[in-house]
Every structure is written in C-alpha cells, then in structure tokens.
Enzyme design. Structure first.
Site, PDB file in Angstrom:
ATOM      1  N   ARG A   1      13.060  -9.450  -8.261  1.00 61.31           N
ATOM      2  CA  ARG A   1      12.865  -8.526  -7.163  1.00 61.31           C
ATOM      3  C   ARG A   1      13.891  -8.959  -6.128  1.00 61.31           C
ATOM      4  O   ARG A   1      15.067  -8.994  -6.451  1.00 61.31           O
ATOM      5  CB  ARG A   1      11.400  -8.598  -6.695  1.00 61.31           C
TER       6      ARG A   1
ATOM      7  N   TYR B   1     -14.212  20.792  -6.905  1.00 61.73           N
ATOM      8  CA  TYR B   1     -13.063  21.529  -7.420  1.00 61.73           C
ATOM      9  C   TYR B   1     -13.006  21.480  -8.941  1.00 61.73           C
ATOM     10  O   TYR B   1     -13.245  20.440  -9.559  1.00 61.73           O
ATOM     11  CB  TYR B   1     -11.769  20.936  -6.863  1.00 61.73           C
TER      12      TYR B   1
ATOM     13  N   MET C   1      -9.945  15.958  -0.329  1.00 65.75           N
ATOM     14  CA  MET C   1      -9.158  15.335   0.736  1.00 65.75           C
ATOM     15  C   MET C   1     -10.032  14.594   1.746  1.00 65.75           C
ATOM     16  O   MET C   1      -9.714  13.489   2.170  1.00 65.75           O
ATOM     17  CB  MET C   1      -8.319  16.401   1.464  1.00 65.75           C
TER      18      MET C   1
ATOM     19  N   LYS D   1       1.920  -8.704   6.674  1.00 65.01           N
ATOM     20  CA  LYS D   1       2.751  -7.496   6.538  1.00 65.01           C
ATOM     21  C   LYS D   1       1.862  -6.260   6.408  1.00 65.01           C
ATOM     22  O   LYS D   1       0.657  -6.383   6.120  1.00 65.01           O
ATOM     23  CB  LYS D   1       3.655  -7.643   5.307  1.00 65.01           C
TER      24      LYS D   1
HETATM   25  C1  PLP Z   1       3.131 -10.094  -0.054  1.00 66.97           C
HETATM   26  C2  PLP Z   1       3.775 -11.403  -0.319  1.00 66.97           C
HETATM   27  C3  PLP Z   1       3.027 -12.592  -0.197  1.00 66.97           C
HETATM   28  C4  PLP Z   1       1.539 -12.600  -0.031  1.00 66.97           C
HETATM   29  O1  PLP Z   1       0.977 -12.258  -1.283  1.00 66.97           O
HETATM   30  P1  PLP Z   1      -0.616 -12.304  -1.518  1.00 66.97           P
HETATM   31  O2  PLP Z   1      -0.748 -12.076  -2.971  1.00 66.97           O
HETATM   32  O3  PLP Z   1      -1.180 -11.199  -0.705  1.00 66.97           O
HETATM   33  O4  PLP Z   1      -1.095 -13.631  -1.087  1.00 66.97           O
HETATM   34  C5  PLP Z   1       3.723 -13.799  -0.290  1.00 66.97           C
HETATM   35  N1  PLP Z   1       5.046 -13.822  -0.527  1.00 66.97           N
HETATM   36  C6  PLP Z   1       5.784 -12.698  -0.686  1.00 66.97           C
HETATM   37  C7  PLP Z   1       7.232 -12.805  -0.975  1.00 66.97           C
HETATM   38  C8  PLP Z   1       5.168 -11.449  -0.603  1.00 66.97           C
HETATM   39  O5  PLP Z   1       5.890 -10.339  -0.782  1.00 66.97           O
END
Ligand code: PLP
Length: 375
Positions: free
Chosen positions: A140, A262, A315, A42
């Site tokens: 979640r 800055y 930046m 992802k």
């Molecule tokens: C992002 C995610 C993973 C992978 O998690 P890692 O800690 O990067 O291995 C697996 N399952 C779900 C549901 C996730 O959101």
C-alpha cells in the site's frame, strides 16, 4: 451532547463511553510498556467524534496521535496542542505548508514526497521532522527497497531529515497463524537497517496482540481503543465503547401473506407484529442487512431480545419482526443496533463487511452522546 437523553428531534443515539475508551487505552499501554501506545484517530476518530475522543485520550495519557489527512491534522492540533501528530496520508497534493503550520509530522512514503517536505520544512532552518513509511509486503503506501536505497544514496536529503519514526503496516495481523506476520517483521527489520537508526513502529490493534517482537518503540491502535475485536486469535482485553439505538416510529400488525418493504421481498408466514425503526442506509446501516423471506439478514435488540430485520433496508427506515418479542413495544421505544449482546462485529458480519466500516459509516442523523472522559 453529554448524558443519555435523546433529543425529541433525533432519530437515534450513539452513546460513546469515554471512560471505557480511556480504560482501553490504559490497558493497551500497560500491555505494551515500555513501548509507547499511540492513538489512531483518523476519519473523525472512526466516526465517533475526534473533538471528544482526542481530549479524552490525551487526558488518559496518550501523547501521540495518528490522523490520515492534513485537514484532520489541523483539527487535531486545536484539540491537543502539545501532542505529537502524524499524518498517515502524507502531504497529499501540496499540503506541506498546512502541515508545517499545524506542526503535524507527515508520514512520507516516496522520494518525491520527501523532497517536497524537505523543501517546505527546511525553511525553518533545521532538519525537517518526518516519519518514514517503508513497505514490508502490504504494497500500500511505503518506500520500496529501491526507494530506500535511492534515499540512502542522497546524503543531502538524509541530512535534511529529522527522522522521528520509521514505520510499516501489517497485512494479516488479525490471524496470528499467518506466516505473513513474521515475514513482514523480518522484512521491516532488514529494510529499516538500511536507514539511519530511528524509533520504529509496526503494529496496530491486531499487531500488538501478536506479542513483544511486534511492539518496537510505539504501537498504533485505533479500532481496539473503540472496543473493536477484530483479532482472530481470541478475545482481546478491551471493552465495548459504543452503543447505538434508534427510535421505533410505528408498530403494525400484519396478516399471513402480507409483504413488507420495497420489491415485497419478505412475506409474513403468520400473523406478525412489525416495528418500523428510524434508521436506514443513509445512516450507515448497509442495505445488505435486508432479509427476503427465508433468508438471514441483520438483527436488533428489542427490549433486550434479538429480533430480525425483515424486508429491504430503505434510506431512512428498517422493519423488524417483533412477533416473538415478549412484552409491549410501542412508538417511541428505542431498539439497540450495537450494544451489550450485539457487537459491532456481529453487525458487520450480518452486513457482509467489518466492524470498522460499520463504525465509520454511522451517519450524522444519529446524535452522538458522550459519558465520562474526565481525568
Ligand atoms: C488505520 C491504521 C492504523 C490503526 O489500525 P487499527 O486496526 O484500527 O488499529 C495503524 N496504522 C496505519 C498505517 C493505519 O492506516
């Protein structure tokens, strides 16, 4: 681009070792066998470039990928025509037809979402392939126990589903001593037993380090594939994949009392050599890496030696105190922000965050360069 040369117009370079990526996947696959090892890609493969990462993992033997969004699914389908693709965010707002067209299986987390998917996918005249996410304590995404019971009370809906995977996600897997791990595993078992039997998955990178009882049929590592070491129970058997380097634009000499950056937050307490480097918060270097006088901030490797960031991260630029660096540092040299001796975790800690956030924020001005990755 391939190879290690930095184009003249680039501010810096992210080098991604696809051989190390493939080795990491094979190592984890061996560790969890006979469970299947998927790959989580992802967010453009954690910012490293899904277009290179997905084919490399596929060549290493990875057959199942998790992306988050429908659009990521559509892109992943082009890169891995024969792989199984699961979309963790589910349907979003009405993306069922896009998911079906790309042959991406959504991870469904609510009853309305299941109904929406069945309405779309049953047009194919067979049960709708789906993964179900059940909540086991993370709160979640996921079906609650009441949702599961409501689903089971709808035989029409269940009959219209081809459940390819039942999954849940751990909250505290980075700490092997945390009682949430076993509690979530027990809750996962209890809740999925209410549903028809289907392959199960609970563990991501850290969860799979908790041992066999957490592997089920499939594990879902992301971060560990990219060399991340988030597990708190000791070093895990993966190796670094990512190196980040940026260009020195100027070296300057300061007198004691001169200030830097800055708000003039850092003052030289001695004659000082300063390197100005072409990487800033627009490139994903958190402003929290800044260091006022007397306060710790981030560090970078200059000619293999650790040197502190001084003054504010701006930046496009950071400023490094190289007074104690042995040897000559000149305009055009590369300093290392992530690499041997300076892990993603170290950079994350110095920035008050985690390595995951460091990786996924590295900006588009850095050129991504890939090595290895063949069959
Ligand atoms: C992002 C995610 C993973 C992978 O998690 P890692 O800690 O990067 O291995 C697996 N399952 C779900 C549901 C996730 O959101």
């Amino acid at each position: 681009m391939t190879g290690l040369a930095l184009p003249p117009e680039a501010t810096g370079l992210i080098t991604i070792d696809l051989d190390a990526l493939q080795d990491n996947w094979r190592t984890l696959a061996k560790l969890v066998a006979p469970s299947e090892c998927a790959g989580v890609v992802k967010a453009d493969a954690y910012g490293l470039g899904a277009s290179e990462i997905i084919p490399a993992l596929n060549l290493a033997g990875c057959r199942t990928f998790f992306i988050a969004t429908p659009e990521e699914g559509r892109a992943a389908r082009q890169l891995a025509p024969d792989a199984r693709l699961f979309a963790l965010d589910g349907l979003l707002g009405g993306s069922a037809s896009l998911l079906r067209a790309a042959n991406v299986t959504p991870v469904l987390s609510s009853l309305p979402e299941i109904e929406e998917w069945v309405a779309e996918a049953s047009q194919a005249g067979r049960p709708a392939p789906a993964a179900l996410q059940i909540d086991s304590g993370l709160n979640r995404l996921g079906l609650s126990e009441a949702d599961i019971k409501a689903l089971v009370a709808r035989p029409d809906l269940l009959a219209a589903l081809d459940i390819r995977l039942i999954m849940s996600h751990l909250a505290c897997a980075d700490d092997p001593a945390d009682p949430h791990n076993d509690a979530q595993r027990a809750e996962f078992d209890r809740r999925r037993a209410l549903l028809p039997p289907a392959p199960a998955s609970l563990a991501a990178s850290d969860g799979l380090m908790l041992g066999k009882p957490f592997h089920y049929d499939l594990v879902r590592p992301g971060y560990a594939l990219y060399g991340g070491q988030a597990f708190g129970g000791g070093a895990t058997p993966v190796n670094p994949v990512v190196t980040l380097q940026a260009r020195v634009l100027q070296v300057r000499t300061l007198s004691a009392g001169d200030s830097v950056g800055y708000s003039a937050t850092w003052q030289a307490s001695r004659p000082t050599r300063l390197a100005v480097v072409a990487a800033g918060y627009a490139d994903g270097l958190a402003r929290a890496l800044s260091a006022a006088s007397g306060e710790p901030g981030g560090s970078v490797l200059v000619a293999g030696q650790l040197a502190p960031i001084v003054g504010r991260v701006s930046m496009d630029l950071i400023t490094i105190d190289i007074t104690d660096v042995a040897g000559n540092v000149t305009r055009g040299d590369l300093v290392t922000l992530i690499g041997p001796g300076l892990s993603i975790e170290t950079l994350g800690r110095a920035a008050g965050t985690i390595g995951y956030e460091v990786l996924t924020r590295l900006g588009p001005r850095f050129v991504r360069s890939y090595t290895g990755g063949g069959a």
